[in-house]
Design a protein around this motif. Sequence first.
Motif, PDB file in Angstrom:
ATOM      1  N   GLN A 178       0.835  -1.197   0.000  1.00  0.00           N
ATOM      2  CA  GLN A 178       0.000   0.000   0.000  1.00  0.00           C
ATOM      3  C   GLN A 178       0.875   1.254   0.000  1.00  0.00           C
ATOM      4  OE1 GLN A 178      -2.341  -0.503   3.530  1.00  0.00           O
ATOM      5  NE2 GLN A 178      -3.783  -1.911   2.561  1.00  0.00           N
ATOM      6  N   GLU A 179       0.262   2.359  -0.390  1.00  0.00           N
ATOM      7  CA  GLU A 179       0.956   3.643  -0.329  1.00  0.00           C
ATOM      8  C   GLU A 179       0.510   4.383   0.920  1.00  0.00           C
ATOM      9  OE1 GLU A 179       2.104   5.588  -4.408  1.00  0.00           O
ATOM     10  OE2 GLU A 179      -0.002   5.013  -4.482  1.00  0.00           O
ATOM     11  N   LEU A 180       1.464   4.904   1.665  1.00  0.00           N
ATOM     12  CA  LEU A 180       1.178   5.604   2.920  1.00  0.00           C
ATOM     13  C   LEU A 180       1.793   6.989   2.885  1.00  0.00           C
ATOM     14  CD1 LEU A 180       2.132   2.743   5.420  1.00  0.00           C
ATOM     15  CD2 LEU A 180      -0.163   3.293   4.579  1.00  0.00           C
ATOM     16  N   ASN A 181       1.060   7.949   3.410  1.00  0.00           N
ATOM     17  CA  ASN A 181       1.624   9.276   3.666  1.00  0.00           C
ATOM     18  C   ASN A 181       1.578   9.484   5.171  1.00  0.00           C
ATOM     19  OD1 ASN A 181       2.578  11.854   3.689  1.00  0.00           O
ATOM     20  ND2 ASN A 181       0.807  12.788   2.711  1.00  0.00           N
ATOM     21  N   LEU A 182       2.738   9.526   5.782  1.00  0.00           N
ATOM     22  CA  LEU A 182       2.847   9.673   7.225  1.00  0.00           C
ATOM     23  C   LEU A 182       3.457  11.021   7.567  1.00  0.00           C
ATOM     24  CD1 LEU A 182       4.370   6.162   8.095  1.00  0.00           C
ATOM     25  CD2 LEU A 182       1.943   6.808   8.021  1.00  0.00           C
ATOM     26  N   ALA A 183       2.938  11.651   8.606  1.00  0.00           N
ATOM     27  CA  ALA A 183       3.589  12.832   9.184  1.00  0.00           C
ATOM     28  C   ALA A 183       4.278  12.366  10.460  1.00  0.00           C
ATOM     29  CB  ALA A 183       2.566  13.919   9.484  1.00  0.00           C
ATOM     30  N   GLN A 184       5.472  12.875  10.706  1.00  0.00           N
ATOM     31  CA  GLN A 184       6.205  12.380  11.862  1.00  0.00           C
ATOM     32  C   GLN A 184       6.767  13.507  12.717  1.00  0.00           C
ATOM     33  OE1 GLN A 184      10.024  10.537  11.602  1.00  0.00           O
ATOM     34  NE2 GLN A 184      10.556  11.486   9.641  1.00  0.00           N
ATOM     35  N   ILE A 185       6.873  13.196  14.006  1.00  0.00           N
ATOM     36  CA  ILE A 185       7.624  14.012  14.958  1.00  0.00           C
ATOM     37  C   ILE A 185       8.780  13.133  15.431  1.00  0.00           C
ATOM     38  CG2 ILE A 185       7.595  15.200  17.177  1.00  0.00           C
ATOM     39  CD1 ILE A 185       4.535  15.517  16.776  1.00  0.00           C
ATOM     40  N   LEU A 186       9.989  13.606  15.259  1.00  0.00           N
ATOM     41  CA  LEU A 186      11.160  12.831  15.658  1.00  0.00           C
ATOM     42  C   LEU A 186      11.829  13.482  16.861  1.00  0.00           C
ATOM     43  CD1 LEU A 186      13.430  10.737  15.391  1.00  0.00           C
ATOM     44  CD2 LEU A 186      14.493  12.246  13.670  1.00  0.00           C
ATOM     45  N   ILE A 187      11.927  12.725  17.934  1.00  0.00           N
ATOM     46  CA  ILE A 187      12.699  13.123  19.107  1.00  0.00           C
ATOM     47  C   ILE A 187      14.033  12.372  19.014  1.00  0.00           C
ATOM     48  CG2 ILE A 187      12.773  13.275  21.621  1.00  0.00           C
ATOM     49  CD1 ILE A 187      10.415  14.785  20.376  1.00  0.00           C
ATOM     50  N   VAL A 188      15.091  13.084  18.689  1.00  0.00           N
ATOM     51  CA  VAL A 188      16.382  12.448  18.450  1.00  0.00           C
ATOM     52  C   VAL A 188      16.978  11.935  19.753  1.00  0.00           C
ATOM     53  CG1 VAL A 188      18.783  12.864  17.767  1.00  0.00           C
ATOM     54  CG2 VAL A 188      16.906  13.726  16.360  1.00  0.00           C
ATOM     55  N   VAL A 189      17.528  10.721  19.673  1.00  0.00           N
ATOM     56  CA  VAL A 189      18.301  10.160  20.786  1.00  0.00           C
ATOM     57  C   VAL A 189      19.764  10.173  20.352  1.00  0.00           C
ATOM     58  CG1 VAL A 189      18.757   8.152  22.231  1.00  0.00           C
ATOM     59  CG2 VAL A 189      16.409   8.702  21.550  1.00  0.00           C
ATOM     60  N   LYS A 274       1.644  10.087  12.365  1.00  0.00           N
ATOM     61  CA  LYS A 274       0.234  10.328  12.089  1.00  0.00           C
ATOM     62  C   LYS A 274      -0.065   9.848  10.678  1.00  0.00           C
ATOM     63  CE  LYS A 274      -3.204  14.038  11.610  1.00  0.00           C
ATOM     64  NZ  LYS A 274      -3.443  15.504  11.703  1.00  0.00           N
ATOM     65  N   LEU A 275      -1.127   9.058  10.513  1.00  0.00           N
ATOM     66  CA  LEU A 275      -1.509   8.575   9.189  1.00  0.00           C
ATOM     67  C   LEU A 275      -2.304   9.661   8.474  1.00  0.00           C
ATOM     68  CD1 LEU A 275      -1.627   6.317   7.096  1.00  0.00           C
ATOM     69  CD2 LEU A 275      -3.706   5.466   8.217  1.00  0.00           C
ATOM     70  N   VAL A 276      -1.714  10.216   7.438  1.00  0.00           N
ATOM     71  CA  VAL A 276      -2.364  11.291   6.676  1.00  0.00           C
ATOM     72  C   VAL A 276      -3.199  10.727   5.537  1.00  0.00           C
ATOM     73  CG1 VAL A 276      -1.938  13.355   5.281  1.00  0.00           C
ATOM     74  CG2 VAL A 276      -0.480  12.865   7.259  1.00  0.00           C
ATOM     75  N   GLU A 277      -2.681   9.687   4.871  1.00  0.00           N
ATOM     76  CA  GLU A 277      -3.379   9.112   3.714  1.00  0.00           C
ATOM     77  C   GLU A 277      -2.921   7.670   3.521  1.00  0.00           C
ATOM     78  OE1 GLU A 277      -4.103  10.088  -1.061  1.00  0.00           O
ATOM     79  OE2 GLU A 277      -2.659  11.243   0.116  1.00  0.00           O
ATOM     80  N   ARG A 278      -3.854   6.830   3.084  1.00  0.00           N
ATOM     81  CA  ARG A 278      -3.530   5.442   2.745  1.00  0.00           C
ATOM     82  C   ARG A 278      -4.195   5.120   1.410  1.00  0.00           C
ATOM     83  NH1 ARG A 278      -2.477   1.278   6.252  1.00  0.00           N
ATOM     84  NH2 ARG A 278      -3.599   2.274   7.967  1.00  0.00           N
TER      85      ARG A 278
END
Length: 436
Positions: A178-189, A274-278
């Motif tokens: 499937q095709e996914l459009n994800l938005a992400q927040i990255l907390i770097v370690v 966050k799932l923006v689109e599938r």
Amino acid sequence: MKSSVRAWALACLLTAATPALLAQQALPGDYIVAVVNSEPITFQELNIEVRRVSQQLTQQGQAAPAPEELRRLVLERMINDKAQLQLAREQGIRMDATAIDRAEQNVASQNGVDVLALRQKLAKDGVTVQSFRDGLRDQLTLSRLHEREVESSIKVSDVDVDRVIQEQQANNTDPFAQELNLAQILIVVPEKANGEEAAALFVKAQRVLQRARDGEDFNKLVQEFSAADRNNGGQIGLRRGDRLPPSFVTATQNLKVGEVSEVVRTGAGFHILKLVERKAPTRLVQTVVQTRARHILLRNSPQLSQAQAIARLADARQQIVSGKTDFASMARKMSQDSSAEQGGDLGWASPGMFVPEFEEAMNRLQDEGAISPPVVSRFGVHLIQLVDKRRVELSPQQIRESVRAQLRQSRYEEAYTAWARDVRARAFVEMREAPQ
């Protein structure tokens, strides 16, 4: 996907900030904000482009990033464009006046006016003919460079085509297909973080996740916390699941659009997704709309300029529309094409058979018998009449070519991004501070 002359030019016509975009003049107090391989970008130029982009986003109903972030993104794009134009010059890519004439005519046709009316509208907005044509030249140059450097690098094997056909025929529901459009927040370690530091960052990620689930604006949280790309609300863009980290696909496979995943740990740190689109795997295209059209072609020559050809075809169109003659008779009389004997009949054509400027004009004709205004292509000036349309079943070989084209298109963005990043890295870029 690619740079579009038509989209760029239409944006110029629709954006109030256009005059300054193309008719740039140094104002008192102007200064250099960046130098790209000895070529400057000025504060005034940057401001102009920021206003243009901001207004364009507003017209499209899209939320603009925070002002400073928008300036950063616009400046980076201007740097990339300048570095790429310099590369094009190094490779000897040049646009002649004929190509720019053709682009200008196509912009006019897209707006339902002739070139003279287009120039009059631009003049009212304060845009000079020369500056507008310079902008068209740059966009054409970039398009040619991208064709040479990016499109030619994209390889699609027969094995790739076979795999996609098998997936589509099986109606594959595998989340990795499937095709996914994800938005992400990255907390770097950090790489050298100890257990206690990593645990503290995990707690921070959990707090951010809770704020997102409590309904706080995800884009706002992206801008505040994410160490990844914050452009467009942290969206990665539509990608097949097999082009994403497996943990991302697993964490989001049961989410509904708009929902947020649990915290995901990778080597980079903690991610909130966050799932923006599938989108389900693209269905196999087994039919296509074919078009049957007639045309009259006048070729440019020392005896017939482009302007004269346009005028002659505009007059011919008026005669046909008024009923004084019919299209086939006019084609036999004046067309400089081998189809003239058949009254300009081009037969049934599938998408992609004609050059883009001709096909775009033909596709805009919706009603049987409709006639286009004069259309400029690399072959000359055309008058086009729609005869009929039909939907036909594709042969196995045509299906394979359709799948191959889909794969090339899906891989273009990734190939372009990597190439543009490399061009940017090889350029000498110096950022300048405002004078005190």
